[in-house]
Motif scaffolding. Structure first.
Motif, short mmCIF file in Angstrom:
data_model
loop_
_atom_site.label_atom_id
_atom_site.label_comp_id
_atom_site.label_asym_id
_atom_site.label_seq_id
_atom_site.Cartn_x
_atom_site.Cartn_y
_atom_site.Cartn_z
N ASP A 99 12.67 33.38 37.38
CA ASP A 99 13.02 32.86 38.79
C ASP A 99 14.65 32.74 38.20
O ASP A 99 15.19 31.45 37.50
CB ASP A 99 12.34 31.48 39.56
N PRO A 100 15.54 33.34 39.49
CA PRO A 100 17.46 32.42 38.77
C PRO A 100 17.31 31.60 38.89
O PRO A 100 18.21 30.63 38.62
CB PRO A 100 17.54 33.65 39.77
N ALA A 101 16.65 30.54 40.31
CA ALA A 101 16.69 29.38 40.24
C ALA A 101 16.59 28.95 39.11
O ALA A 101 16.67 26.93 39.11
CB ALA A 101 15.26 28.83 41.23
N HIS A 102 15.94 29.19 38.28
CA HIS A 102 14.95 27.78 36.92
C HIS A 102 15.70 28.49 35.89
O HIS A 102 16.44 28.01 35.08
CB HIS A 102 14.23 28.53 36.52
N TRP A 103 16.98 29.04 35.69
CA TRP A 103 18.06 29.59 34.83
C TRP A 103 18.98 29.97 35.06
O TRP A 103 20.31 30.51 34.00
CB TRP A 103 16.84 30.64 34.27
N HIS A 104 19.66 29.84 35.93
CA HIS A 104 22.00 29.98 36.49
C HIS A 104 22.59 29.55 35.24
O HIS A 104 23.28 30.93 35.12
CB HIS A 104 21.67 30.02 38.05
N ASP A 105 22.23 28.16 35.15
CA ASP A 105 22.95 27.38 34.94
C ASP A 105 22.97 27.91 33.02
O ASP A 105 24.07 27.89 32.27
CB ASP A 105 23.06 26.63 34.42
N VAL A 106 21.51 28.53 32.29
CA VAL A 106 21.22 29.49 31.12
C VAL A 106 22.35 30.82 30.84
O VAL A 106 22.73 30.76 30.46
CB VAL A 106 19.95 29.51 31.32
N LEU A 107 21.67 31.99 32.47
CA LEU A 107 22.80 32.69 32.22
C LEU A 107 24.41 32.29 32.57
O LEU A 107 25.25 33.79 31.74
CB LEU A 107 22.88 33.18 33.25
N LEU A 108 24.75 30.99 33.40
CA LEU A 108 26.13 31.32 33.80
C LEU A 108 27.27 30.15 32.98
O LEU A 108 27.78 29.73 32.42
CB LEU A 108 26.62 30.62 35.10
N ASP A 109 26.25 29.76 31.97
CA ASP A 109 26.34 28.55 30.71
C ASP A 109 27.20 27.37 31.74
O ASP A 109 27.95 27.15 31.10
CB ASP A 109 27.68 29.47 29.54
N GLY A 110 26.16 27.48 33.18
CA GLY A 110 27.00 25.76 32.93
C GLY A 110 26.19 24.52 33.21
O GLY A 110 25.67 24.62 32.62
N PRO A 111 26.91 23.65 34.14
CA PRO A 111 25.94 22.06 33.41
C PRO A 111 25.20 21.54 33.51
O PRO A 111 24.33 20.79 32.70
CB PRO A 111 27.29 21.23 34.59
N LYS A 112 23.96 22.70 34.23
CA LYS A 112 22.36 22.49 34.19
C LYS A 112 21.97 22.98 32.79
O LYS A 112 20.80 23.07 33.29
CB LYS A 112 21.73 22.73 35.58
N ARG A 113 22.40 23.86 31.79
CA ARG A 113 21.67 24.51 31.03
C ARG A 113 21.01 24.09 30.12
O ARG A 113 19.83 24.63 29.52
CB ARG A 113 23.36 24.79 30.47
N GLU A 114 21.04 22.46 29.58
CA GLU A 114 20.56 22.42 29.24
C GLU A 114 19.70 21.61 29.56
O GLU A 114 18.02 22.03 29.24
CB GLU A 114 21.07 20.74 27.80
N ALA A 115 18.84 21.09 30.88
CA ALA A 115 17.36 20.43 31.58
C ALA A 115 16.84 22.01 32.11
O ALA A 115 15.77 22.05 32.21
CB ALA A 115 18.07 20.34 32.49
N GLN A 116 18.00 23.34 32.28
CA GLN A 116 17.73 23.92 32.51
C GLN A 116 16.01 24.87 31.51
O GLN A 116 15.54 25.77 31.88
CB GLN A 116 18.08 25.20 33.44
N LEU A 117 17.05 24.98 29.62
CA LEU A 117 16.27 25.71 29.46
C LEU A 117 15.23 24.58 28.69
O LEU A 117 14.47 25.32 28.24
CB LEU A 117 17.27 25.13 27.36
N GLU A 118 15.09 23.78 29.20
CA GLU A 118 13.99 22.68 28.53
C GLU A 118 12.80 22.89 29.97
O GLU A 118 11.61 23.15 29.07
CB GLU A 118 14.15 21.01 28.65
N HIS A 119 12.81 23.42 31.05
CA HIS A 119 12.02 23.96 31.86
C HIS A 119 11.93 25.05 31.07
O HIS A 119 10.49 25.71 31.51
CB HIS A 119 12.99 23.84 33.40
N LEU A 120 12.16 26.35 30.89
CA LEU A 120 12.11 27.30 30.51
C LEU A 120 10.83 27.22 29.40
O LEU A 120 9.91 28.01 29.13
CB LEU A 120 13.43 28.79 30.39
N LYS A 121 11.21 26.20 28.45
CA LYS A 121 10.29 25.94 26.81
C LYS A 121 9.37 25.81 27.69
O LYS A 121 7.88 25.96 27.56
CB LYS A 121 10.54 25.10 26.65
#
Length: 365
Positions: A99-121
């Motif tokens: 879901d883009p809600a889960h990884w938008h900052d992984v795609l965009l290299d945004g401030p929530k990237r690290e937290a979202q990567l952990e959620h994807l894991k």
């Protein structure tokens, strides 16, 4: 072809199709496996409640991200869904798309990237704990964007395609949107700044090096879809896999059985480079294909249309021969197909495709 390398048939089921009616329909068509979309693409917008591949519009894309309850990604919910599928005669082969809600900052290299990567894991760990072997994804900023619906398949059937570069392809992605879905309804006015291809590859490199080790531990294959439509840029943003050889670059970032391909024949055939038969032979011979979107097309970007399985530019019988030669033992799904003129357009189109696929697999030529 050995006894243990049997090609399987599956159905791709959108979230609103996860019910007895559609399970029974899939089994009636000869499917034994299911590829499930948990992301709710149809909760808003012009295609709400539709069964066709979403197209979306210029401003709203496919709709709003985050429409799926968080609980549905839990181990417990996934086990319940798997049991439900099994009870109706289907194996739970894969989940398709984050879901883009889960990884938008992984795609965009945004401030929530690290937290979202952990959620994807954690999602991948949950998928593995539930015994689901594959997770498909599409690492893309503009997402599946720029296609239109036309009535120009055989017999005026409704299908998808492109008739050149138009307003959708040239209008920049607005702030608050990624992967053709809105993740922030309150985003400030403006558009995503353009980036270079190498920057997008850098972001993918970070994603794979974080996720592939987790996927290995969880027993889940990550499967990458090529860019659809396969243009070098869509809405001002670069694409990753818009030519066949770019798949190899993705695989080489993190060499592993768990870094694999969601192999879309239609998208690959729309690419301006490459020979679809050599491409299919190469990647299935390597053992890097997790499952296959088995659909046909006519033309190359930016002028193409999706066709019935027996009328496009791909000789699907030849593809089956290649898969058998290379002992591919994964799942083929129709993905999407032209709608037919009747009371159940999606069902009729899918039944035609599945019947044709089943006949090809049973052909001993």
């Amino acid at each position: 072809m050995s006894e243990h390398s049997q090609i399987k048939l599956g159905f791709g089921l959108y979230r609103h199709m996860l019910n007895k009616e559609h399970y029974d329909f899939a089994v009636q068509c000869g499917a034994t496996h299911a590829v499930v979309h948990l992301v709710d693409y149809f909760n808003t917008g012009v295609q709400a409640g539709d069964n066709h591949q979403p197209v979306g519009d210029l401003h709203g894309g496919w709709g709003f991200a985050g429409g799926t309850p968080e609980q549905d990604w839990s181990v417990e919910s996934l086990i319940v869904l798997k049991k439900e599928l099994n009870e109706h005669g289907l194996e739970f082969e894969a989940i398709e798309n984050f879901d883009p809600a889960h990884w938008h900052d992984v795609l965009l290299d945004g401030p929530k990237r690290e937290a979202q990567l952990e959620h994807l894991k954690q999602i991948i760990r949950n998928v593995g704990a539930a015994g689901i072997p594959i997770f498909g994804y599409n690492f893309s900023l503009a997402g599946v964007s720029g296609r239109h619906s036309f009535n120009d398949s055989r017999g005026n059937a409704e299908t998808l395609g492109m008739r050149g570069i138009d307003e959708i392809n040239t209008t920049p992605v607005p702030n608050g949107m990624v992967w053709n879905m809105i993740y922030d309804r309150n985003a400030p006015d403006g558009v995503l700044p353009p980036i270079e291809h190498e920057e997008l590859w850098r972001r993918l490199d970070l994603f794979l090096k974080e996720l592939v080790p987790v996927a290995e531990e969880a027993g889940v294959r990550l499967a990458a879809h090529p860019d659809d439509p396969p243009l070098s840029h869509v809405r001002g943003q670069p694409r990753l896999v818009y030519q066949p050889d770019m798949y190899q670059r993705l695989l080489d970032i993190a060499p592993s059985h768990h870094n694999a391909l969601e192999f879309c024949l239609g998208t690959l055939s729309e690419m301006t480079d490459g020979d679809i038969y050599e491409i299919c032979d190469r990647y299935t011979r390597q053992g890097n294909v997790a499952y296959i979107h088995f659909r046909n097309v006519q033309g190359k970007v930016p002028y193409y249309k999706e066709t019935f399985i027996d009328e496009g530019q791909i000789d699907m019988h030849r593809i089956i021969d290649i898969l058998k030669k290379n002992e591919f033992n994964g799942v083929l799904i129709p993905d999407h197909t032209p709608k037919m003129s009747c009371d159940a357009p999606w069902h009729a189109g899918m039944a035609f495709a599945m019947g044709y696929m089943k006949s090809m697999l049973n052909n001993k030529r």
